[in-house]
Each structure stands twice: as structure tokens, then as C-alpha cells.
Design a protein around this motif. Sequence first.
Motif, PDB file in Angstrom:
ATOM      1  N   TYR A  81     -15.572  -3.880  48.047  1.00  0.00           N
ATOM      2  CA  TYR A  81     -15.088  -3.129  49.685  1.00  0.00           C
ATOM      3  C   TYR A  81     -13.909  -2.131  49.091  1.00  0.00           C
ATOM      4  CZ  TYR A  81     -12.313  -2.754  53.749  1.00  0.00           C
ATOM      5  OH  TYR A  81     -11.455  -2.522  54.922  1.00  0.00           O
ATOM      6  N   ARG A 133     -15.550 -12.540  69.594  1.00  0.00           N
ATOM      7  CA  ARG A 133     -16.570 -12.661  68.463  1.00  0.00           C
ATOM      8  C   ARG A 133     -15.752 -13.760  67.482  1.00  0.00           C
ATOM      9  NH1 ARG A 133     -15.991  -7.189  65.036  1.00  0.00           N
ATOM     10  NH2 ARG A 133     -14.004  -6.906  66.338  1.00  0.00           N
ATOM     11  N   THR A 148     -16.895  -0.261  68.842  1.00  0.00           N
ATOM     12  CA  THR A 148     -16.676  -1.768  69.525  1.00  0.00           C
ATOM     13  C   THR A 148     -16.021  -2.828  68.634  1.00  0.00           C
ATOM     14  OG1 THR A 148     -18.915  -2.223  68.279  1.00  0.00           O
ATOM     15  CG2 THR A 148     -19.174  -1.839  70.659  1.00  0.00           C
ATOM     16  N   SER A 205     -23.182  -0.136  66.282  1.00  0.00           N
ATOM     17  CA  SER A 205     -24.772  -0.159  65.494  1.00  0.00           C
ATOM     18  C   SER A 205     -25.669   0.097  66.489  1.00  0.00           C
ATOM     19  CB  SER A 205     -24.670  -1.237  64.709  1.00  0.00           C
ATOM     20  OG  SER A 205     -24.264  -2.456  65.651  1.00  0.00           O
TER      21      SER A 205
HETATM   22  P1  NDP Z   1     -14.568  -4.381  63.079  1.00  0.00           P
HETATM   23  O1  NDP Z   1     -15.077  -5.557  62.045  1.00  0.00           O
HETATM   24  O2  NDP Z   1     -13.823  -4.938  64.198  1.00  0.00           O
HETATM   25  O3  NDP Z   1     -15.699  -3.415  63.750  1.00  0.00           O
HETATM   26  C1  NDP Z   1     -16.470  -2.816  62.987  1.00  0.00           C
HETATM   27  C2  NDP Z   1     -17.269  -1.684  63.685  1.00  0.00           C
HETATM   28  O4  NDP Z   1     -18.206  -1.094  62.768  1.00  0.00           O
HETATM   29  C3  NDP Z   1     -17.937  -2.141  64.896  1.00  0.00           C
HETATM   30  O5  NDP Z   1     -18.021  -1.303  65.823  1.00  0.00           O
HETATM   31  C4  NDP Z   1     -19.303  -2.346  64.148  1.00  0.00           C
HETATM   32  O6  NDP Z   1     -20.332  -2.002  65.363  1.00  0.00           O
HETATM   33  C5  NDP Z   1     -19.219  -0.884  63.345  1.00  0.00           C
HETATM   34  N1  NDP Z   1     -20.508  -0.994  62.352  1.00  0.00           N
HETATM   35  C6  NDP Z   1     -20.380  -2.082  61.156  1.00  0.00           C
HETATM   36  N2  NDP Z   1     -21.449  -1.583  60.349  1.00  0.00           N
HETATM   37  C7  NDP Z   1     -22.271  -0.557  61.176  1.00  0.00           C
HETATM   38  C8  NDP Z   1     -23.334   0.008  60.935  1.00  0.00           C
HETATM   39  N3  NDP Z   1     -24.282  -0.326  60.012  1.00  0.00           N
HETATM   40  N4  NDP Z   1     -23.673   0.896  61.697  1.00  0.00           N
HETATM   41  C9  NDP Z   1     -23.045   1.265  62.627  1.00  0.00           C
HETATM   42  N5  NDP Z   1     -21.874   0.929  63.158  1.00  0.00           N
HETATM   43  C10 NDP Z   1     -21.550  -0.339  62.457  1.00  0.00           C
HETATM   44  O7  NDP Z   1     -13.693  -3.650  62.234  1.00  0.00           O
HETATM   45  P2  NDP Z   1     -12.056  -2.879  62.315  1.00  0.00           P
HETATM   46  O8  NDP Z   1     -11.874  -2.349  63.609  1.00  0.00           O
HETATM   47  O9  NDP Z   1     -11.217  -4.150  62.259  1.00  0.00           O
HETATM   48  O10 NDP Z   1     -11.929  -1.962  61.445  1.00  0.00           O
HETATM   49  C11 NDP Z   1     -11.983  -0.590  61.547  1.00  0.00           C
HETATM   50  C12 NDP Z   1     -11.607   0.087  60.203  1.00  0.00           C
HETATM   51  O11 NDP Z   1     -10.395  -0.231  59.861  1.00  0.00           O
HETATM   52  C13 NDP Z   1     -12.513  -0.025  59.188  1.00  0.00           C
HETATM   53  O12 NDP Z   1     -12.792   1.172  58.422  1.00  0.00           O
HETATM   54  C14 NDP Z   1     -11.577  -1.089  58.280  1.00  0.00           C
HETATM   55  O13 NDP Z   1     -12.253  -1.042  56.887  1.00  0.00           O
HETATM   56  C15 NDP Z   1     -10.465  -0.713  58.460  1.00  0.00           C
HETATM   57  N6  NDP Z   1      -9.283  -1.639  58.073  1.00  0.00           N
HETATM   58  C16 NDP Z   1      -9.524  -2.916  59.023  1.00  0.00           C
HETATM   59  C17 NDP Z   1      -8.316  -3.815  58.821  1.00  0.00           C
HETATM   60  C18 NDP Z   1      -8.348  -5.054  59.574  1.00  0.00           C
HETATM   61  O14 NDP Z   1      -7.232  -5.776  59.126  1.00  0.00           O
HETATM   62  N7  NDP Z   1      -9.143  -5.368  60.596  1.00  0.00           N
HETATM   63  C19 NDP Z   1      -7.291  -3.643  57.752  1.00  0.00           C
HETATM   64  C20 NDP Z   1      -7.520  -2.327  57.182  1.00  0.00           C
HETATM   65  C21 NDP Z   1      -8.420  -1.419  57.305  1.00  0.00           C
HETATM   66  P3  NDP Z   1     -21.168  -3.374  65.867  1.00  0.00           P
HETATM   67  O15 NDP Z   1     -20.163  -3.874  66.914  1.00  0.00           O
HETATM   68  O16 NDP Z   1     -22.148  -2.763  66.681  1.00  0.00           O
HETATM   69  O17 NDP Z   1     -21.532  -4.125  64.731  1.00  0.00           O
END
Ligand code: NDP
Length: 322
Positions: free
Chosen positions: A137, A321, A9, A36
Motif C-alpha cells: 500500500y 460496513r 461511497t 465501484s
Molecule cells: P473507504 O474504504 O471507506 O472507501 C473506499 C472507496 O474506494 C469506496 O468508495 C470504494 O467504492 C472505492 N473503491 C475501492 N476500490 C475501487 C475500485 N476498484 N473501483 C472503484 N472504486 C473503488 O476509504 P476511505 O474513505 O477511508 O479512504 C479515502 C482515501 O483516504 C483513500 O485514498 C485512502 O488511501 C486515504 N486514507 C484513508 C485513511 C483512513 O484511515 N481511512 C488514512 C489515510 C489515508 P465501493 O464502495 O463501491 O467499494
Amino acid sequence: MRILVTGGTGLVGKSLNEYLNSVFFQFVNNFKFVSSKDANLLVKSEVDNLFKNNKYDAIIHLAAQVGGLYKNMNNNLDMYNDNMCINKNIIEACHENNVKRGIFCLSSCVFPAHPSSFPMTEETLHCGKPHESNYGYAHAKRQLEVICKLYNTSYNRNYICVSPVNLYGSHDNFSIDDGHFVPSAIHRMYNSKLENKRWFSVYGTGNAFRQFLYAPDFARAIVTILFDNSIKDGVFNICETKQDGTIPEYRIIDVIKMISNSLDFSQENINYDIQKSDGVMKKTVSGKKFIDKYPDFEFTPLEEGIKTTVKWMVDNFDDIRK
Ligand code: NDP
């Protein structure tokens, strides 16, 4: 092939889903996107349930506790603990359920804060402390690389790490307090416009350089690597890099101009608060390893990606969001 996608998501998960639907729609049902709501990945029994009645051949592990500068600074310990726990639960479950291949997500911001030289290659991931602001992190993400490597060498798994630069795009977290620079600046400037505020203020001189990656491009890169059986392990930086090694970087001031053009907000009304810190002036990473392997891979120009992102946020403002 059945593929589990955690973080389905989020910004990257949604971009991946849209990419598959537009290009590989006949295979979309091979991918199971979870969030989640399906399982709290902090709880091992919930992770185990995800795998219980499903046989997965591969995983794309995107889920993480993610955030911008302030979320990281204010929650450094939680960012460490939560990400360590999620990653350990997931990778153990993958191994226990014989998931042979996986893509695991690092980030360029976990590389050393003061490297001995630029640009930073994949080999320099552990060569120096990360920045204090995202210490928790960063160390959790670095450990993800370590654990993937150990499972690969101990059990012949193909767990591969990808490390993108600053991501942005539709479906991002546009929170002003917790979001990353691009989505949070778009939201803040849009609010200024709605409220007819005269000034929009940016912290710092605006002269710091950063690299950016449009989330749909990252989704394409993930799929490219996932289905390339010649790749069995290692880390790939994902960022625009030209064949001759040139790496496009953008000053904050240039990104703010692109956002203001897209929002039609007068640039004359933007001021730079030079009393505030710029952060690190430069943290260039090289994507040469990736582009040498896939020389035809094309990146979306930043201006075009920002324009699309701004339009998406404005069109979906009630539901974003934030
Ligand atoms: P988002 O914050 O947009 O999304 C995070 C996702 O992780 C959501 O689907 C959320 O689910 C899920 N999640 C978080 N905690 C849990 C949990 N305890 N159990 C199950 N699901 C969980 O992240 P991004 O899409 O931006 O990031 C994707 C990846 O890319 C990550 O690994 C991040 O570290 C990496 N990244 C991101 C960057 C950026 O600029 N955004 C830059 C570099 C790396 P829910 O919606 O249900 O909460």
C-alpha cells in the motif's frame, strides 16, 4: 466547475458529500460522486467511460484499496497492484481528458517507518523504507506522489497530494478484521457490551502514540485546497498542529478510554495484553505547512469526534460496513 469524486461511497467520500450539502449545498450538483458500481477503476475502459460524456475541470481522487493492519499484512501484494492500477488508470484518464486540477490522497502511514527525526515533514516522504506491514500500500501511494509531480512538470497540471493521519468518523468501515484501529475497536467493544462479556482486551501496552483526524475535518481541508488557486502542486500533511508547532498525539490507552466512555463500558474491565506488540511506538507527522497556510482552520477535538462516531455506529448498526 465540474468535479469528479472517486471513492464517493467511502468514509471520506460520504463525509465530503455531507459537508458540501451542509455548507455549499448550491454547489453540490457540480460534484459527481462515483463508486465501484459506476466504474471499476481497475479496468481502464470503465475509467474511460466515466469521462466519456462528461467534461470535468477537476478531480478529487479518494478511491483506493484501504484497510487496517491485518488487511494490509495479509494482502500486501494485492494492495500494491490494485492501488498502482487504480491510480495509473485515473491519472492517465485525467490527463487525456484535460482535467487540469486534482486532489490525490496519500496517507501518513506510508511515510518512513524509521525516520531520522520527528516530526516528519512532507519532504521526508521518500526518505526511508515504509513499514513491512503495509509495504505494498505504502509504495503504491508513494508512486502516486511521483506520478502527480511528473504530470505537473511535464504538462503543467495542478495535481496536489494530501496526506491525512488516521481517519475516523461516521460511514467508516467498522470491520473487526479489515478495519482501522478506531472503527474496529468501537465495533469490538460494542459487541462485548451486547454480549455482556466481562473483559475487553487490547493488544499491546496501550502506550503507543498515534494522531487522528475526524473525516469531516479532512473533507473541509480537501475543499479548502481544491479551491485555493495559489496552490499548484506539492504534498500537504493534514493533521492537527498548533500555531507554535505543537502536535497533539494520543496514547492508544487514551483513545480506548474515550471509546469506553462513549459506549458506557466500564474501564475496569479493559485489559492490555502486553505480550502482544505495540507496533511502532510513534510516527509523528507535522501539519505545519497546512496550518501556516490556513491558520484559522479548526480541528474537531478527538473526544467529540469519537462520541459522534460511536453514536452514529450504534444508531446505524444494522447497516454499517462490518
Ligand atoms: P473507504 O474504504 O471507506 O472507501 C473506499 C472507496 O474506494 C469506496 O468508495 C470504494 O467504492 C472505492 N473503491 C475501492 N476500490 C475501487 C475500485 N476498484 N473501483 C472503484 N472504486 C473503488 O476509504 P476511505 O474513505 O477511508 O479512504 C479515502 C482515501 O483516504 C483513500 O485514498 C485512502 O488511501 C486515504 N486514507 C484513508 C485513511 C483512513 O484511515 N481511512 C488514512 C489515510 C489515508 P465501493 O464502495 O463501491 O467499494
